[in-house]
Scaffold this active site. Sequence first.
Site, PDB file in Angstrom:
ATOM      1  N   HIS A  59      27.139  78.942  65.590  1.00 58.34           N
ATOM      2  CA  HIS A  59      26.156  78.687  66.661  1.00 58.34           C
ATOM      3  C   HIS A  59      24.726  79.031  66.245  1.00 58.34           C
ATOM      4  O   HIS A  59      23.812  78.890  67.041  1.00 58.34           O
ATOM      5  CB  HIS A  59      26.556  79.502  67.887  1.00 58.34           C
ATOM      6  CG  HIS A  59      26.515  80.976  67.624  1.00 58.34           C
ATOM      7  ND1 HIS A  59      27.408  81.607  66.775  1.00 58.34           N
ATOM      8  CD2 HIS A  59      25.652  81.932  68.037  1.00 58.34           C
ATOM      9  CE1 HIS A  59      27.096  82.882  66.700  1.00 58.34           C
ATOM     10  NE2 HIS A  59      26.047  83.113  67.454  1.00 58.34           N
ATOM     11  N   ASP A  60      24.546  79.552  65.042  1.00 59.68           N
ATOM     12  CA  ASP A  60      23.195  79.896  64.557  1.00 59.68           C
ATOM     13  C   ASP A  60      22.709  78.928  63.485  1.00 59.68           C
ATOM     14  O   ASP A  60      21.612  79.080  62.961  1.00 59.68           O
ATOM     15  CB  ASP A  60      23.183  81.299  63.922  1.00 59.68           C
ATOM     16  CG  ASP A  60      23.542  82.399  64.898  1.00 59.68           C
ATOM     17  OD1 ASP A  60      23.266  82.248  66.100  1.00 59.68           O
ATOM     18  OD2 ASP A  60      24.090  83.435  64.444  1.00 59.68           O
ATOM     19  N   ASP A 113      29.415  91.441  65.463  1.00 62.85           N
ATOM     20  CA  ASP A 113      28.062  90.905  65.292  1.00 62.85           C
ATOM     21  C   ASP A 113      27.208  91.822  64.412  1.00 62.85           C
ATOM     22  O   ASP A 113      27.190  93.046  64.603  1.00 62.85           O
ATOM     23  CB  ASP A 113      27.414  90.764  66.676  1.00 62.85           C
ATOM     24  CG  ASP A 113      26.108  89.996  66.640  1.00 62.85           C
ATOM     25  OD1 ASP A 113      26.134  88.818  66.266  1.00 62.85           O
ATOM     26  OD2 ASP A 113      25.063  90.582  66.998  1.00 62.85           O
ATOM     27  N   GLU A 158      30.376  90.145  60.672  1.00 63.45           N
ATOM     28  CA  GLU A 158      29.252  89.251  60.353  1.00 63.45           C
ATOM     29  C   GLU A 158      28.212  90.088  59.627  1.00 63.45           C
ATOM     30  O   GLU A 158      27.772  91.118  60.131  1.00 63.45           O
ATOM     31  CB  GLU A 158      28.643  88.654  61.619  1.00 63.45           C
ATOM     32  CG  GLU A 158      27.629  87.569  61.284  1.00 63.45           C
ATOM     33  CD  GLU A 158      26.438  87.491  62.216  1.00 63.45           C
ATOM     34  OE1 GLU A 158      25.802  86.444  62.256  1.00 63.45           O
ATOM     35  OE2 GLU A 158      26.126  88.490  62.892  1.00 63.45           O
ATOM     36  N   ASP A 192      34.103  88.447  70.439  1.00 65.93           N
ATOM     37  CA  ASP A 192      32.862  88.651  69.688  1.00 65.93           C
ATOM     38  C   ASP A 192      32.240  89.907  70.292  1.00 65.93           C
ATOM     39  O   ASP A 192      32.010  89.968  71.498  1.00 65.93           O
ATOM     40  CB  ASP A 192      31.965  87.424  69.914  1.00 65.93           C
ATOM     41  CG  ASP A 192      30.864  87.295  68.891  1.00 65.93           C
ATOM     42  OD1 ASP A 192      30.372  88.336  68.420  1.00 65.93           O
ATOM     43  OD2 ASP A 192      30.487  86.148  68.589  1.00 65.93           O
TER      44      ASP A 192
END
Length: 552
Positions: A324-325, A197, A250, A96
Amino acid sequence: MEWWKKSCIYQIYPKSFQDSNHDGIGDIEGIRSRLPYLKKLGVEILWITPMYASPQKDNGYDIADYYSIDPMFGTMEKFDQLVKEAHEMGLKIMMDIVVNHTSTQHAWFKDILKNKDKSKYKDYYIIKEGNQGKTPNNWESMFGGSAWEPLYDGSYYLHLFDVTQADLNWECDELRSEIYVMMNMWLKKGVDGFRLDVINLISKQQDFLDDEISSPKGKRFYANGPRIHEFLKEMNKEVFAHYPCVSVGEMMSMTPEKAVEYTHPSSEEVDMIFSFKHLKVDFANEDRWTRQPANIKEMITILNDWQISINEGNGWNSLVWSNHDQPRVVSRFGSEYEYHQESAKMLATVMHCLKGTPYIYQGEEIGMLNAGLNEINQYKDIETLNIYHERINKGINHEKVMDGIMYQSRDNARTPMQWNLKDYSGFSNVQPWLEMGKRKDICVESALADKNNVFYHYQKLIQLRKDEELLIEGEYTYIESNNDHVWVYTRTLKDKKWLVINNFSDQKENCTIEINEQDKANEVIISNYLDNDLDIHFKTLRPYESIVYNII
Ligand code: TEU
Ligand code: CA
């Protein structure tokens, strides 16, 4: 066919996966010890959220050094060993990487604070003069408040996220080359790709105008900004093109049309994008912190639209319920108690049978639920804490603010992975960095002991994708069913056809399925109820019932 089209991606949030040295924080050794579990599940790519050196204000999305591993997770040697062992087991590792911003603890930013105007890194960040003693414009941070923070001498730096996450200036050629060198270093090491990201935020419109339209203010001037395609093509040429790697962007503010521009093979940008439109159907008035019952019809419409447009445009989809968000998907669109297993399995089937690459967020495979933490001091996530204070300061009452947080906080997905029924669910021997979720009965050990558990349903779906080309390449077609709670579609490849029927409601639902009169089912491929009949034209579906039929 590209290898990543067939694979299932499993997302690991290392801080909460497995603690090996009992300091309450998950680590690389912990991940390594769980590789056999992941192998058993059948996933093929492990996406690990950032483990670089970081002050952890945003759990690693604030990188202080792209070239080192944070000591809290282990060492570079441990990381190399993880990659090696994963590869020996046939598992791939997806890093990531966060290149829209760095931590303000990064050496580049620290050099600016030290050497001020003499620093050669001033051009690496977005620094603007104030506007008559005020911020350069009215842009807002995603985490609340202004997106500008005073630097020194009346200038300000931009931070679209936390004040400790300073945005990088992608207009600077030198910065871009440094980023590409760094990414190449990780690929040379042997990692198999990147999740990028917030990558579609890197190109900012250069006039930095005030904005009264988007939320947060400023977004329309940097989401899919003017040079984004140019930058991604350059990154592809300088980095991805040299390795058989996968790249996932993302991206927020996405439409399927834009997604095709980014993922069409001839664009040579990224392989697929990871987006969120279908995960906003339970926001009241587009406000994430005020919930409403999920609008399932709208969700189906959005996902259906993405399937059709991406396929027509020859792009590629990511198939995602959670990360995770996001809150836990079963808490959100399924049933926490009565139909916990049925709903978790239905949600799995819907996603994994669509066209694209499926993602599983750690714990999803055992149906983990929202944390259930009801005190604000139990929360650790910076976004949650900022929002709490912002809302309280606006005069919204505590109960209402907490209702939104309990439902939407990112910490819902970040409570430690539940491995067994021992203390701290076998994640650690000591109190973890974030409290355990309230539903401790849901854990890997119990899941594995029950052959009907959702874990084995995921295992079967993953295996089906390996065995059946139809699930990878087959055409997707929406089938009318005259019931808003039910989503029916087919996948077709050559003379093979599968019919996928899913009930999103906790009630019995009747539906008439508008499939060809002469079509018949001869086999149930997978279902979350054990006794299915072979009628495919009219059905009374049980709560959350989901069935995949082979059609002749
Ligand atoms: O997330 C960006 C994003 O799209 C949002 O989901 C974000 O988490 C937030 O909810 C917006 O209000 C990525 C990471 O996944 C996230 O963990 C980071 O905090 C963020 O970027 C900044 O790096
Ligand atoms: Ca540890």
